[in-house]
Design an enzyme around this catalytic site. Sequence first.
Site, mmCIF file in Angstrom:
data_model
loop_
_atom_site.group_PDB
_atom_site.id
_atom_site.type_symbol
_atom_site.label_atom_id
_atom_site.label_comp_id
_atom_site.label_asym_id
_atom_site.label_seq_id
_atom_site.Cartn_x
_atom_site.Cartn_y
_atom_site.Cartn_z
ATOM 1 N N CYS A 1 19.169 67.256 24.708
ATOM 2 C CA CYS A 1 20.527 67.182 24.000
ATOM 3 C C CYS A 1 20.084 67.356 22.596
ATOM 4 O O CYS A 1 18.799 67.972 22.201
ATOM 5 C CB CYS A 1 21.418 65.715 24.085
ATOM 6 S SG CYS A 1 20.796 64.465 23.617
ATOM 7 N N ARG B 1 23.239 61.367 24.796
ATOM 8 C CA ARG B 1 23.547 62.185 26.147
ATOM 9 C C ARG B 1 22.436 62.325 26.963
ATOM 10 O O ARG B 1 22.432 61.891 28.174
ATOM 11 C CB ARG B 1 24.160 63.566 25.801
ATOM 12 C CG ARG B 1 25.528 63.412 25.233
ATOM 13 C CD ARG B 1 26.014 64.716 24.864
ATOM 14 N NE ARG B 1 25.236 65.293 23.683
ATOM 15 C CZ ARG B 1 25.396 66.607 23.086
ATOM 16 N NH1 ARG B 1 26.366 67.348 23.757
ATOM 17 N NH2 ARG B 1 24.646 66.877 21.997
ATOM 18 N N ASP C 1 29.095 66.017 22.176
ATOM 19 C CA ASP C 1 28.218 64.986 21.561
ATOM 20 C C ASP C 1 29.259 63.889 20.914
ATOM 21 O O ASP C 1 30.106 63.922 20.249
ATOM 22 C CB ASP C 1 27.625 65.499 20.405
ATOM 23 C CG ASP C 1 26.400 64.720 19.952
ATOM 24 O OD1 ASP C 1 26.298 63.707 20.296
ATOM 25 O OD2 ASP C 1 25.503 65.429 19.080
#
Length: 147
Positions: A8, A14, A116
């Site tokens: 990520c 994440r 996100d």
Amino acid sequence: MNNILTVCVGNICRSPVAEALLKDQLPGRKVWSAGLQAVVGHPAESMACEIAAQQGLDLSAHRAQQLAGWMCAHADLVLVMEAAHQQELEKLYPTARGKIRRLGEFGPQGAFDIADPYREPRAAFEAAHAAIALGVGEWVRRIQLVS
């Protein structure tokens, strides 16, 4: 598919969750994570840790690391959170192009990105966790079919 890398941006929200879920569901495989712009050395975000803990996952040992070319070369599969991440990695590491895939590639209504949740409210972290779990579940199923 014995070496799986999740990617990520900061490697604190994440990709650590995806890493933990994959490790849990694919024991015996090497799974690790990194960030395109990692907050190097930082632990996973507290909200991500809290939600993961409710699912029986422990992110307490996680420390963010910057993505490096050797990681993509070593991985059998690189799972990213967004289409833009995939495009960026394919430009940076063209020899890894075929193994860079989106975690949400096989959604019930087609491919999806995982937003996100950084600096967002708890609901964003819960939504990200649910989307990551969905993507991981589909990838685990597919990996087990070919293993």
